[in-house]
Design a protein around this motif. Structure first.
Motif, PDB file in Angstrom:
ATOM      1  N   PRO A  13       0.829  -1.214   0.000  1.00  0.00           N
ATOM      2  CA  PRO A  13       0.000   0.000   0.000  1.00  0.00           C
ATOM      3  C   PRO A  13       0.858   1.257   0.000  1.00  0.00           C
ATOM      4  O   PRO A  13       2.012   1.252   0.445  1.00  0.00           O
ATOM      5  N   ILE A  14       0.273   2.359  -0.495  1.00  0.00           N
ATOM      6  CA  ILE A  14       0.977   3.636  -0.537  1.00  0.00           C
ATOM      7  C   ILE A  14       0.702   4.406   0.752  1.00  0.00           C
ATOM      8  O   ILE A  14      -0.446   4.556   1.166  1.00  0.00           O
ATOM      9  N   ALA A  15       1.760   4.892   1.396  1.00  0.00           N
ATOM     10  CA  ALA A  15       1.611   5.691   2.608  1.00  0.00           C
ATOM     11  C   ALA A  15       1.515   7.157   2.224  1.00  0.00           C
ATOM     12  O   ALA A  15       2.408   7.689   1.555  1.00  0.00           O
ATOM     13  N   ASN A  16       0.420   7.802   2.595  1.00  0.00           N
ATOM     14  CA  ASN A  16       0.247   9.229   2.334  1.00  0.00           C
ATOM     15  C   ASN A  16       0.747  10.012   3.542  1.00  0.00           C
ATOM     16  O   ASN A  16       0.169   9.942   4.632  1.00  0.00           O
ATOM     17  N   ILE A  17       1.832  10.732   3.332  1.00  0.00           N
ATOM     18  CA  ILE A  17       2.507  11.431   4.426  1.00  0.00           C
ATOM     19  C   ILE A  17       2.570  12.931   4.126  1.00  0.00           C
ATOM     20  O   ILE A  17       2.872  13.311   2.995  1.00  0.00           O
ATOM     21  N   PRO A  18       2.239  13.808   5.095  1.00  0.00           N
ATOM     22  CA  PRO A  18       2.039  13.524   6.516  1.00  0.00           C
ATOM     23  C   PRO A  18       0.607  13.183   6.914  1.00  0.00           C
ATOM     24  O   PRO A  18       0.326  13.078   8.103  1.00  0.00           O
ATOM     25  N   GLU A  19      -0.313  13.028   5.972  1.00  0.00           N
ATOM     26  CA  GLU A  19      -1.722  12.799   6.315  1.00  0.00           C
ATOM     27  C   GLU A  19      -1.905  11.639   7.291  1.00  0.00           C
ATOM     28  O   GLU A  19      -2.740  11.696   8.198  1.00  0.00           O
TER      29      GLU A  19
END
Length: 279
Positions: A2-8
């Motif tokens: 999975p793709i980590a959405n950062i900083p969300e």
């Protein structure tokens, strides 16, 4: 993966992304080539461990004596434990508005740069170490003026880096608000001799795997798997012929997870085994 959405992913549910954010990232196991969508530019102050990042046409590796300023976008992150049982870095995110305000306030003129690099390496000198201690103290403080204090700390850091790295840092700061996007072909050819998988290269191109394959065939008139295999095997053959490396030392960087598969593919292409060429 999975793709980590950062900083969300670091924010509380319903919390809007702030202009400035400090986050302590810790983990107790290695993470290899995790997909990260970075929506804000970010300082990554590495404290314990090792870090390698891939972005479009380039990559960089640092240890605990160095930190990074990273441009927003799609990255592949590899974060490794070192001697300790924990990995730790302090992250400082900042919005484009904060950056523009800083550049305008201090009348920092735009510089043209032909070689746009999406990262800037910072030495963890005595000042940076003391700065991080003060940032930690600030983060632990409950005050209605926290955002104002963070802005002061951000400005302090930026002025120090401008003093320390001169025009190189000025150029880099303006590249953070550039709208240029690396070309598809440039990204592909920069990853030829890496061990990245097709899916990971597609991610760096901001494409799904199926879209990536279509674009690749249109550009190169051959499937990406076949093209990359041929390029990597040819490079492996050259390294073996000049005696630079033993066969067991290059199979992983040639895109293979084990020596047996590498040896079979090599022999199918060249008619001899890697060990025969190395001799």
């Amino acid at each position: 993966m999975p793709i980590a959405n950062i900083p969300e992913s670091y924010l509380k549910i319903g919390q809007e992304s702030p202009e400035l954010l400090v986050y302590d990232f810790k983990m107790t196991s290695d993470v290899v080539n995790s997909k990260v969508n970075l929506s804000m530019n970010m300082f990554s102050f590495l404290q314990i461990g090792k870090k390698q990042v891939h972005f479009a046409g380039t990559s960089v590796a640092v240890n605990k004596n160095q930190s990074l300023l990273l441009k927003k976008g799609n990255w592949l992150w590899t974060e490794l434990l070192d001697q300790e049982t924990i990995y730790y870095c302090k992250l400082l995110f900042f919005s484009e508005k904060i950056l523009r305000d800083f550049l305008h306030k201090h009348n920092i003129q735009e510089h043209e740069s032909e070689n746009e690099i999406p990262y800037f390496i910072i030495k963890n000198d005595r000042y940076i170490k003391n700065y991080l201690k003060s940032l930690s103290t600030l983060s632990e403080t409950s005050t209605p003026f926290l955002n104002n204090l963070l802005q002061v700390k951000f400005e302090e850091l930026m002025l120090y880096l401008l003093q320390n790295y001169d025009e190189n840092f000025e150029k880099y700061l303006y590249s953070l608000i550039s709208n240029e996007i690396s070309s598809f072909k440039k990204i592909i050819e920069s990853k030829v001799y890496s061990n990245l998988k097709l899916e990971e290269i597609a991610f760096l191109c901001n494409m799904s795997l199926s879209t990536f394959k279509r674009h690749f065939i249109k550009e190169y008139e051959i499937s990406p798997g076949k093209w990359l295999q041929d390029k990597r095997l040819q490079k492996a053959k050259e390294l073996l012929e000049n005696g630079s490396f033993k066969p067991a030392e290059i199979y992983f960087d040639s895109g293979y997870n084990n020596f047996s598969n590498f040896s079979i593919a090599f022999k199918n292409k060249f008619g001899v085994s890697p060990k025969e060429v190395y001799k």
